[in-house]
Design an enzyme around this catalytic site. Sequence first.
Site, PDB file in Angstrom:
ATOM      1  N   LYS A 184       4.228  39.609  -3.444  1.00 42.48           N
ATOM      2  CA  LYS A 184       2.861  38.986  -4.361  1.00 42.48           C
ATOM      3  C   LYS A 184       1.966  39.923  -3.595  1.00 42.48           C
ATOM      4  CE  LYS A 184       1.567  34.712  -5.068  1.00 42.48           C
ATOM      5  NZ  LYS A 184       1.284  33.615  -4.923  1.00 42.48           N
ATOM      6  N   GLU A 203       4.302  40.419  -8.428  1.00 44.03           N
ATOM      7  CA  GLU A 203       3.029  39.776  -9.143  1.00 44.03           C
ATOM      8  C   GLU A 203       2.330  41.122  -9.358  1.00 44.03           C
ATOM      9  OE1 GLU A 203       0.170  36.439  -7.522  1.00 44.03           O
ATOM     10  OE2 GLU A 203      -0.553  38.463  -6.282  1.00 44.03           O
ATOM     11  N   LYS A 251       2.165  24.574  -4.409  1.00 44.20           N
ATOM     12  CA  LYS A 251       1.268  24.453  -3.569  1.00 44.20           C
ATOM     13  C   LYS A 251       1.205  22.398  -3.882  1.00 44.20           C
ATOM     14  CE  LYS A 251      -1.638  27.854  -5.659  1.00 44.20           C
ATOM     15  NZ  LYS A 251      -2.765  28.489  -6.618  1.00 44.20           N
ATOM     16  N   ASP A 310      -0.514  37.207 -13.231  1.00 39.78           N
ATOM     17  CA  ASP A 310      -2.141  37.180 -12.334  1.00 39.78           C
ATOM     18  C   ASP A 310      -3.390  37.273 -12.815  1.00 39.78           C
ATOM     19  OD1 ASP A 310      -2.768  35.213 -10.295  1.00 39.78           O
ATOM     20  OD2 ASP A 310      -3.419  37.192  -9.080  1.00 39.78           O
ATOM     21  N   ARG A 337       0.681  -1.523  -0.508  1.00 42.13           N
ATOM     22  CA  ARG A 337      -0.128   0.635   0.149  1.00 42.13           C
ATOM     23  C   ARG A 337       1.250   1.373  -0.437  1.00 42.13           C
ATOM     24  NH1 ARG A 337      -3.531   0.595  -2.179  1.00 42.13           N
ATOM     25  NH2 ARG A 337      -2.800   2.112  -3.538  1.00 42.13           N
TER      26      ARG A 337
END
Length: 283
Positions: free
Chosen positions: A171, A201, A139, A222, A103
Amino acid sequence: MTHAFELPWVTIDRAIAFALEEDLASGDMTTEVCVPSEARAVAHAVARAPLVACGGPVLARVFERIDPSLVVETHVAEGARVEAGRCLWSVRGRARAILMGERVALNFVQRTCAVATRAREYVDAVPPGAATRITDTRKTTPGLRALERYAVRVGGAHNHRDSLGSAVLIKDNHVAVCGGIRRAIERARASATHTTKIECEVETLDQLDEALAAGADIVLLDNMPSALVATAVQRARGRALVEASGGIALERVAELARAGVDAISVGALTHSVAAADVALDFE
Protein backbone atom coordinates in the site's frame (compact mmCIF):
# COMPACT_ATOMS: atom_id res chain seq x y z
CA MET A 1 -26.01 -24.82 -7.09
CA THR A 2 -26.24 -25.63 -3.39
CA HIS A 3 -23.52 -24.14 -1.20
CA ALA A 4 -22.44 -25.65 2.10
CA PHE A 5 -21.19 -22.72 4.12
CA GLU A 6 -18.59 -23.80 6.64
CA LEU A 7 -17.96 -21.93 9.87
CA PRO A 8 -14.47 -21.86 11.40
CA TRP A 9 -15.67 -23.01 14.80
CA VAL A 10 -12.25 -22.89 16.45
CA THR A 11 -12.41 -19.10 16.15
CA ILE A 12 -16.13 -18.55 16.50
CA ASP A 13 -16.45 -20.64 19.65
CA ARG A 14 -14.01 -18.25 21.33
CA ALA A 15 -16.18 -15.30 20.32
CA ILE A 16 -19.30 -17.00 21.66
CA ALA A 17 -17.59 -17.92 24.94
CA PHE A 18 -16.40 -14.34 25.40
CA ALA A 19 -19.85 -12.89 24.66
CA LEU A 20 -21.56 -15.24 27.10
CA GLU A 21 -19.01 -14.51 29.80
CA GLU A 22 -19.48 -10.80 29.21
CA ASP A 23 -23.26 -11.03 29.59
CA LEU A 24 -23.58 -13.75 32.24
CA ALA A 25 -20.57 -13.25 34.49
CA SER A 26 -22.91 -12.42 37.38
CA GLY A 27 -25.79 -14.60 36.25
CA ASP A 28 -29.18 -13.31 35.06
CA MET A 29 -30.79 -11.65 38.04
CA THR A 30 -34.08 -10.77 36.35
CA THR A 31 -34.66 -14.24 34.97
CA GLU A 32 -33.67 -15.95 38.21
CA VAL A 33 -36.06 -13.91 40.36
CA CYS A 34 -38.98 -13.85 37.90
CA VAL A 35 -39.04 -17.14 36.02
CA PRO A 36 -39.67 -20.50 37.73
CA SER A 37 -36.82 -22.95 37.18
CA GLU A 38 -39.21 -25.57 35.80
CA ALA A 39 -40.87 -23.24 33.24
CA ARG A 40 -40.73 -24.31 29.57
CA ALA A 41 -41.04 -22.06 26.54
CA VAL A 42 -40.86 -21.80 22.76
CA ALA A 43 -39.38 -18.73 21.10
CA HIS A 44 -39.09 -17.75 17.43
CA ALA A 45 -36.42 -15.60 15.82
CA VAL A 46 -38.36 -13.47 13.36
CA ALA A 47 -37.19 -11.09 10.62
CA ARG A 48 -38.79 -7.69 11.14
CA ALA A 49 -37.57 -6.49 7.73
CA PRO A 50 -36.47 -8.13 4.44
CA LEU A 51 -33.00 -9.65 4.79
CA VAL A 52 -30.66 -12.47 3.87
CA ALA A 53 -30.76 -15.16 6.54
CA CYS A 54 -27.38 -15.87 8.08
CA GLY A 55 -26.09 -17.15 11.40
CA GLY A 56 -28.47 -19.94 12.33
CA PRO A 57 -25.65 -22.30 13.37
CA VAL A 58 -24.21 -19.57 15.57
CA LEU A 59 -27.55 -18.94 17.26
CA ALA A 60 -27.86 -22.67 17.89
CA ARG A 61 -24.34 -22.81 19.32
CA VAL A 62 -25.09 -19.99 21.77
CA PHE A 63 -28.11 -21.79 23.18
CA GLU A 64 -26.25 -25.11 23.23
CA ARG A 65 -23.48 -23.57 25.34
CA ILE A 66 -26.04 -22.36 27.89
CA ASP A 67 -28.14 -25.52 27.97
CA PRO A 68 -27.45 -28.54 25.73
CA SER A 69 -31.03 -29.71 26.24
CA LEU A 70 -32.45 -26.77 24.27
CA VAL A 71 -33.70 -27.68 20.80
CA VAL A 72 -33.17 -25.26 17.90
CA GLU A 73 -35.12 -25.64 14.65
CA THR A 74 -34.05 -24.02 11.38
CA HIS A 75 -36.82 -22.78 9.07
CA VAL A 76 -34.77 -21.16 6.29
CA ALA A 77 -31.49 -22.00 4.63
CA GLU A 78 -28.36 -19.93 5.13
CA GLY A 79 -28.29 -17.33 2.37
CA ALA A 80 -32.05 -17.37 1.72
CA ARG A 81 -33.79 -14.07 1.05
CA VAL A 82 -36.72 -13.62 3.40
CA GLU A 83 -39.48 -11.06 3.76
CA ALA A 84 -40.53 -9.27 6.93
CA GLY A 85 -42.43 -11.51 9.32
CA ARG A 86 -40.64 -14.73 8.33
CA CYS A 87 -39.63 -17.06 11.15
CA LEU A 88 -35.97 -17.91 10.75
CA TRP A 89 -35.20 -20.16 13.71
CA SER A 90 -37.05 -21.49 16.76
CA VAL A 91 -35.77 -22.62 20.14
CA ARG A 92 -37.64 -24.67 22.73
CA GLY A 93 -36.83 -25.90 26.20
CA ARG A 94 -36.14 -24.36 29.60
CA ALA A 95 -37.43 -20.79 29.63
CA ARG A 96 -34.60 -19.58 31.86
CA ALA A 97 -31.95 -20.85 29.46
CA ILE A 98 -33.62 -19.26 26.43
CA LEU A 99 -33.90 -15.90 28.19
CA MET A 100 -30.27 -16.05 29.30
CA GLY A 101 -29.05 -16.58 25.74
CA GLU A 102 -31.51 -14.31 23.95
CA ARG A 103 -29.42 -11.15 23.73
CA VAL A 104 -26.14 -12.81 22.82
CA ALA A 105 -27.79 -14.97 20.14
CA LEU A 106 -29.56 -11.97 18.64
CA ASN A 107 -26.41 -9.85 18.72
CA PHE A 108 -24.66 -12.41 16.56
CA VAL A 109 -27.44 -13.05 14.04
CA GLN A 110 -28.34 -9.38 13.71
CA ARG A 111 -24.73 -8.79 12.69
CA THR A 112 -24.42 -11.76 10.36
CA CYS A 113 -27.76 -11.10 8.64
CA ALA A 114 -26.78 -7.45 8.15
CA VAL A 115 -23.44 -8.33 6.55
CA ALA A 116 -24.96 -11.04 4.33
CA THR A 117 -27.72 -8.68 3.24
CA ARG A 118 -25.28 -5.91 2.34
CA ALA A 119 -23.04 -8.36 0.48
CA ARG A 120 -26.01 -9.61 -1.55
CA GLU A 121 -26.91 -6.03 -2.51
CA TYR A 122 -23.43 -5.49 -3.94
CA VAL A 123 -23.39 -8.86 -5.70
CA ASP A 124 -26.79 -8.14 -7.26
CA ALA A 125 -25.46 -4.82 -8.57
CA VAL A 126 -22.91 -6.61 -10.80
CA PRO A 127 -24.43 -6.75 -14.31
CA PRO A 128 -25.39 -10.18 -15.66
CA GLY A 129 -22.52 -11.81 -17.49
CA ALA A 130 -19.81 -9.74 -15.79
CA ALA A 131 -17.06 -11.74 -14.12
CA THR A 132 -16.31 -9.11 -11.47
CA ARG A 133 -16.10 -10.38 -7.90
CA ILE A 134 -17.27 -8.44 -4.87
CA THR A 135 -14.90 -8.93 -1.95
CA ASP A 136 -14.61 -7.79 1.63
CA THR A 137 -11.63 -6.12 3.32
CA ARG A 138 -9.93 -6.30 6.72
CA LYS A 139 -12.22 -3.54 8.03
CA THR A 140 -13.99 -5.93 10.35
CA THR A 141 -15.18 -5.86 13.96
CA PRO A 142 -12.27 -6.84 16.23
CA GLY A 143 -12.71 -10.44 17.30
CA LEU A 144 -15.48 -11.15 14.79
CA ARG A 145 -13.56 -11.27 11.51
CA ALA A 146 -14.10 -14.98 10.90
CA LEU A 147 -17.82 -14.63 11.54
CA GLU A 148 -18.21 -11.55 9.35
CA ARG A 149 -16.19 -13.12 6.54
CA TYR A 150 -18.52 -16.13 6.77
CA ALA A 151 -21.50 -13.79 6.41
CA VAL A 152 -19.89 -12.18 3.35
CA ARG A 153 -19.71 -15.63 1.71
CA VAL A 154 -23.30 -16.42 2.66
CA GLY A 155 -24.29 -13.16 0.96
CA GLY A 156 -22.69 -14.35 -2.26
CA ALA A 157 -19.52 -12.24 -2.16
CA HIS A 158 -15.91 -13.33 -1.68
CA ASN A 159 -13.20 -12.88 0.92
CA HIS A 160 -10.02 -10.87 0.44
CA ARG A 161 -6.93 -11.71 2.51
CA ASP A 162 -7.92 -12.71 6.01
CA SER A 163 -4.86 -11.36 7.80
CA LEU A 164 -1.63 -9.48 7.22
CA GLY A 165 0.22 -12.77 6.93
CA SER A 166 -1.93 -14.31 4.21
CA ALA A 167 -0.90 -12.19 1.21
CA VAL A 168 1.41 -9.43 0.03
CA LEU A 169 -0.50 -6.18 -0.49
CA ILE A 170 1.80 -3.20 -0.96
CA LYS A 171 0.00 0.00 0.00
CA ASP A 172 0.95 3.67 -0.16
CA ASN A 173 2.68 3.66 3.21
CA HIS A 174 4.78 0.64 2.25
CA VAL A 175 5.79 2.47 -0.93
CA ALA A 176 6.70 5.59 1.05
CA VAL A 177 8.92 3.64 3.41
CA CYS A 178 10.54 1.57 0.65
CA GLY A 179 11.21 4.57 -1.59
CA GLY A 180 9.05 3.69 -4.57
CA ILE A 181 6.71 1.16 -6.13
CA ARG A 182 9.35 -0.69 -8.13
CA ARG A 183 11.64 -1.06 -5.14
CA ALA A 184 8.79 -2.30 -2.94
CA ILE A 185 7.68 -4.89 -5.50
CA GLU A 186 11.22 -6.08 -6.16
CA ARG A 187 11.89 -6.50 -2.43
CA ALA A 188 8.62 -8.40 -2.03
CA ARG A 189 9.39 -10.65 -4.99
CA ALA A 190 12.84 -11.46 -3.62
CA SER A 191 11.55 -12.46 -0.17
CA ALA A 192 8.00 -13.81 -0.56
CA THR A 193 7.34 -17.51 -1.04
CA HIS A 194 7.07 -18.84 -4.58
CA THR A 195 3.32 -19.43 -4.08
CA THR A 196 2.62 -15.80 -3.14
CA LYS A 197 1.19 -13.27 -5.56
CA ILE A 198 2.22 -9.63 -5.24
CA GLU A 199 -0.51 -6.99 -5.15
CA CYS A 200 0.28 -3.29 -5.28
CA GLU A 201 -1.97 -0.31 -4.65
CA VAL A 202 -1.80 2.53 -7.20
CA GLU A 203 -3.56 5.86 -7.47
CA THR A 204 -2.46 7.11 -10.91
CA LEU A 205 -1.79 5.68 -14.35
CA ASP A 206 1.92 6.44 -13.94
CA GLN A 207 1.99 4.38 -10.75
CA LEU A 208 0.08 1.65 -12.57
CA ASP A 209 2.69 1.55 -15.34
CA GLU A 210 5.47 1.33 -12.75
CA ALA A 211 3.74 -1.53 -10.91
CA LEU A 212 3.13 -3.44 -14.15
CA ALA A 213 6.71 -2.96 -15.30
CA ALA A 214 7.93 -4.27 -11.94
CA GLY A 215 5.86 -7.42 -12.38
CA ALA A 216 2.95 -6.95 -9.97
CA ASP A 217 0.47 -9.83 -10.21
CA ILE A 218 -2.46 -7.72 -9.04
CA VAL A 219 -2.97 -3.95 -9.07
CA LEU A 220 -5.37 -2.25 -6.70
CA LEU A 221 -6.84 0.95 -8.15
CA ASP A 222 -7.40 3.10 -5.09
CA ASN A 223 -10.01 5.87 -5.34
CA MET A 224 -9.53 6.07 -9.10
CA PRO A 225 -12.26 7.76 -11.19
CA SER A 226 -14.24 5.43 -13.43
CA ALA A 227 -12.83 6.92 -16.65
CA LEU A 228 -9.29 6.16 -15.49
CA VAL A 229 -10.33 2.70 -14.30
CA ALA A 230 -11.34 1.78 -17.86
CA THR A 231 -7.95 2.93 -19.15
CA ALA A 232 -6.13 1.08 -16.37
CA VAL A 233 -7.98 -2.15 -17.19
CA GLN A 234 -6.88 -1.89 -20.82
CA ARG A 235 -3.24 -1.30 -19.83
CA ALA A 236 -3.21 -4.18 -17.36
CA ARG A 237 -5.02 -6.70 -19.54
CA GLY A 238 -3.04 -9.89 -19.82
CA ARG A 239 -0.42 -8.59 -17.39
CA ALA A 240 -2.15 -8.36 -14.00
CA LEU A 241 -5.51 -8.75 -12.31
CA VAL A 242 -7.24 -5.47 -11.53
CA GLU A 243 -8.99 -4.67 -8.26
CA ALA A 244 -10.92 -1.45 -7.61
CA SER A 245 -11.31 -0.10 -4.10
CA GLY A 246 -11.82 3.06 -2.08
CA GLY A 247 -15.27 3.95 -0.74
CA ILE A 248 -17.11 2.37 -3.66
CA ALA A 249 -20.83 3.04 -3.38
CA LEU A 250 -23.41 0.57 -4.60
CA GLU A 251 -24.25 2.86 -7.52
CA ARG A 252 -20.72 2.53 -8.98
CA VAL A 253 -20.57 -1.25 -9.06
CA ALA A 254 -22.17 -1.67 -12.48
CA GLU A 255 -19.95 0.83 -14.27
CA LEU A 256 -16.79 -0.58 -12.69
CA ALA A 257 -17.82 -4.10 -13.63
CA ARG A 258 -18.50 -2.98 -17.20
CA ALA A 259 -15.04 -1.39 -17.25
CA GLY A 260 -13.70 -4.90 -16.71
CA VAL A 261 -12.20 -4.91 -13.23
CA ASP A 262 -11.67 -8.39 -11.83
CA ALA A 263 -12.64 -7.51 -8.26
CA ILE A 264 -14.23 -4.71 -6.28
CA SER A 265 -13.26 -4.66 -2.61
CA VAL A 266 -15.76 -3.00 -0.31
CA GLY A 267 -15.04 -2.20 3.33
CA ALA A 268 -18.69 -1.22 3.79
CA LEU A 269 -19.71 -4.87 3.65
CA THR A 270 -18.56 -5.14 7.25
CA HIS A 271 -17.43 -1.87 8.79
CA SER A 272 -20.61 0.20 8.69
CA VAL A 273 -23.65 -2.05 8.38
CA ALA A 274 -26.57 -1.42 10.73
CA ALA A 275 -27.83 -4.40 12.68
CA ALA A 276 -30.54 -6.38 10.91
CA ASP A 277 -33.94 -6.26 12.56
CA VAL A 278 -34.37 -9.73 14.05
CA ALA A 279 -36.38 -10.30 17.23
CA LEU A 280 -37.03 -13.28 19.48
CA ASP A 281 -40.77 -13.71 20.09
CA PHE A 282 -42.01 -16.05 22.82
CA GLU A 283 -45.24 -17.98 22.36
